[in-house]
Design an enzyme around this catalytic site. Structure first.
Site, PDB file in Angstrom:
ATOM      1  N   HIS A  70       3.507  -2.328   3.823  1.00 39.53           N
ATOM      2  CA  HIS A  70       3.494  -0.896   3.547  1.00 39.53           C
ATOM      3  C   HIS A  70       4.888  -0.442   3.140  1.00 39.53           C
ATOM      4  O   HIS A  70       5.878  -0.762   3.811  1.00 39.53           O
ATOM      5  CB  HIS A  70       3.012  -0.111   4.769  1.00 39.53           C
ATOM      6  N   ASP A  79       0.847  -1.189   0.000  1.00 38.92           N
ATOM      7  CA  ASP A  79       0.000   0.000   0.000  1.00 38.92           C
ATOM      8  C   ASP A  79       0.882   1.238   0.000  1.00 38.92           C
ATOM      9  O   ASP A  79       1.838   1.339   0.774  1.00 38.92           O
ATOM     10  CB  ASP A  79      -0.926   0.002   1.220  1.00 38.92           C
ATOM     11  N   HIS A  82      -8.222   8.512   0.340  1.00 36.81           N
ATOM     12  CA  HIS A  82      -8.064   7.533   1.425  1.00 36.81           C
ATOM     13  C   HIS A  82      -9.167   7.675   2.481  1.00 36.81           C
ATOM     14  O   HIS A  82      -8.940   7.501   3.674  1.00 36.81           O
ATOM     15  CB  HIS A  82      -6.678   7.659   2.082  1.00 36.81           C
ATOM     16  N   HIS A 120      -6.138   2.698  -4.735  1.00 35.21           N
ATOM     17  CA  HIS A 120      -6.269   2.796  -3.269  1.00 35.21           C
ATOM     18  C   HIS A 120      -6.989   4.091  -2.872  1.00 35.21           C
ATOM     19  O   HIS A 120      -6.821   4.593  -1.762  1.00 35.21           O
ATOM     20  CB  HIS A 120      -4.890   2.705  -2.619  1.00 35.21           C
TER      21      HIS A 120
END
Length: 199
Positions: free
Chosen positions: A171, A23, A78, A74
């Site tokens: 991440h 991510d 967010h 993504h």
């Protein structure tokens, strides 16, 4: 199985396969190193990017695409997708989709919900917009840059958490992940797994 009908995936169907996903909410200086390691080890991954990351790091996005990785959606800002209106949720997906398509001539097909928080209606929305929602079966608190796990502990945690059809969420903001990625890939391969991005 319930969510599978709405385009959600939590595990791969094949037993000895693992999918690495990263991510990318913002760049913390480690994505290039991660890409270097993936190239060296001949492993493809899925990078789920936000609009901020995509707009501020064009060279990294181009490199991901050129080196055979998959770039996934993504969201635009967010937002927590099960707490916003349908109109806002739609914008979260569509705005970034159009931006990537226009600026990188690339069509995204995989979507990841921020924090993994979803509702059946937002799953259905993503599916209606042509997306498969990719969740995960392993993650750890590697997003917290104030509390970075030491490399050996993180390596053990990752390599001891393999399981059939695993989708790993990592991440790219973590210096530890960048440092141990090569060793983790080697260890996981020694366990008999292959790395895939086809979900």
């Amino acid at each position: 199985k319930t969510y599978e009908k709405l385009g959600a995936t939590f595990l791969l169907p094949a037993q000895k396969q693992i999918c690495l996903t990263f991510d990318e909410g913002y760049e913390n200086g480690y994505s290039g190193q991660i890409l270097d390691t993936l190239k060296e080890k001949k492993v493809q991954a899925i990078f789920f990017v936000t609009y901020d990351f995509a707009s501020q790091n064009p060279d990294l996005i181009k490199r991901m695409i050129n080196e055979g990785h998959i770039v996934g959606n993504h969201t635009y800002r967010h937002y927590t997708m099960d707490e916003v209106t349908e109109q806002a949720a739609t914008e979260e997906i569509v705005y970034l989709h159009k931006y990537i398509q226009k600026n990188y001539n690339y069509q995204m097909h995989y979507f990841r919900f921020p924090k993994g928080e979803f509702s059946e209606s937002t799953l259905a929305l993503a599916q209606s917009l042509g997306y498969q929602s990719v969740f995960w079966s392993f993650a750890y608190a590697d997003w917290d840059t104030e509390n970075v796990m030491n490399p050996q502990e993180a390596l053990n945690k990752i390599t001891e958490s393999t399981h059939p059809g695993a989708i790993f969420l990592l991440h790219a903001v973590s210096p530890t992940n960048a440092e141990i990625l090569g060793d983790a890939i080697d260890n996981i391969r020694q366990q008999g797994y292959t790395f895939v991005t086809n979900i």
